[in-house]
Design an enzyme around this catalytic site. Sequence first.
Site, PDB file in Angstrom:
ATOM      1  CE  LYS A  75      -3.882   1.983   2.686  1.00 22.22           C
ATOM      2  NZ  LYS A  75      -4.773   1.762   3.850  1.00 22.22           N
ATOM      3  CB  SER A 150      -8.180   3.551   2.916  1.00 21.68           C
ATOM      4  OG  SER A 150      -7.341   2.918   3.859  1.00 21.68           O
ATOM      5  CB  SER A 174      -8.391   0.600   5.655  1.00 21.29           C
ATOM      6  OG  SER A 174      -9.090   1.802   5.577  1.00 21.29           O
TER       7      SER A 174
HETATM    8  N1  GLN Z   1     -13.198   3.749   6.425  1.00 16.01           N
HETATM    9  C1  GLN Z   1     -12.558   4.141   7.626  1.00 16.01           C
HETATM   10  C2  GLN Z   1     -12.209   5.609   7.561  1.00 16.01           C
HETATM   11  O1  GLN Z   1     -12.521   6.206   6.603  1.00 16.01           O
HETATM   12  C3  GLN Z   1     -11.364   3.296   7.886  1.00 16.01           C
HETATM   13  C4  GLN Z   1     -10.113   3.780   7.286  1.00 16.01           C
HETATM   14  C5  GLN Z   1      -8.933   2.911   7.623  1.00 16.01           C
HETATM   15  O2  GLN Z   1      -9.083   1.849   8.223  1.00 16.01           O
HETATM   16  N2  GLN Z   1      -7.759   3.386   7.270  1.00 16.01           N
HETATM   17  O3  GLN Z   1     -11.655   6.156   8.453  1.00 16.01           O
END
Ligand code: GLN
Length: 476
Positions: A75, A150, A174
């Site tokens: 990532k 994400s 994410s």
């Molecule tokens: N969807 C969650 C957010 O927007 C989780 C993001 C993540 O785990 N990095 O914060």
Amino acid sequence: MNSYKNFSEKLEKVRNNGLSLIDNVEFFLDAIEKNKDLNAFNFIFPDATGAAKKISQKIKNGTAGKAAGLVVAIKDNLAIKDKPLTCSSKILKDFRSLYTSTAVKKLLEEDAIIIGKTNCDEFAMGSSNETSAFGPVKNPYDKTRVSGGSSGGSAVAVAANLCDVALGSDTGGSIRQPASFCGVYGLKPTYGRVSRYGLTAFASSFDSIGPFANNISDIKLVLDLISGKDVNDSTSYQLLISEQNETRTKTLKIGIPDEYFGEGLDQGIKIKVENVINNLNKLNVDFVSISLPHTEYAIATYYILTTAEASSNLSRYDGARYGFRAAGISNLDDMYTQSRSQGFGTEVKRRIMLGTYVLSSGYYDAYYRKAQKVRRLLKQDFDNAFEKVDLILTPTTPTTAFKIGEKSDDPLEMYLNDIYTTPANLAGIPALNIPIGLSKNNLPVGMQLMANLFDESKLFYAAQLIEKIKENINER
Ligand code: GLN
């Protein structure tokens, strides 16, 4: 080509001369090129073939590491020395890392091959991979739909067979949410099991690095390789999975929390998860109904605490220290303001403003301090539950992958997608997405297992049981 069940089978084939590692890497590079429209990668490393050559030789000499030839996608919020590190943000455009993150370093030391950096939501903030400055990542099952976020690029890279495994980060879901949307395994380890050194901070008390794979044995392998105490991260912890292998004699007890099966859950997902429960019942697994009473506060608590941490973590991007600087401004204050205004996207700005608000002196007690207290209550819910059960089983997401653009104008609607995943990060416990087949409209469905702190081996044990009943649960 590239037909192997998991990494250990691949290595076996390489050793028996049935598979050339160089061909294998070239196959993946070619597949990435052919699937460019998925937009899973921000950067590709063609020099991966050079690494494949060296490692092939090491395998022949018998000097290769435990991950020799494992092709990994990373990532784009994890640092690799001299490679771009953009976090899919304009503000880090052209930035290159000065050092390598511990997780990646550990993989490289065991002779893994890094094939590229994957697209993600900007600074890992999002649930659909639509906030990326590189554009959205498309779902390989339906290109009009989101990959999840994400870590959407990492999930798609694994789902579309563009690499063996991938690393992502999980602050509130994410890893698990995109894994669920794309039909692959994705693990958020116990907070602290994997060093965060070299992971771009979003919300430091939540962030965890973890693997994506098409099978549970590769998840286990990668977790074991990247885990462990690191002097560069004082919250990291020494406890390897291989030191606590699950040898189970007694019945596995799994809790089903009512709060995760209520309003908002897609009926098709509910039926599929219940089907898994029924099939596991036949395999000496006991199910008990449990309650996690503070679940309804998880999203609000998560968004107060993570935005607070993010507003502080992201203050370092000021136009002076890293990456992008707004052009043609002579006044220092204006340079900061303009660099941040032009460099950050809408979602990141929204989080910085929310976080600054909940930390401001007039509201600190009402929001930030309250949320800290609720976090403790959510943790206590899990402590109570794990006195009675080994694992907790839930859906991973309330819906399957939604359409690109469907929720991007409504942040609250988007945040609600994290309802089942944020509690594990609030409590620091490990959680795994397990793919459980396709919905009626051919989209992947995921199921989540949560375990107590450092109990990942139980997750793996249960996932292996579920692999045994795969045929029964895959029918639609
Ligand atoms: N969807 C969650 C957010 O927007 C989780 C993001 C993540 O785990 N990095 O914060």
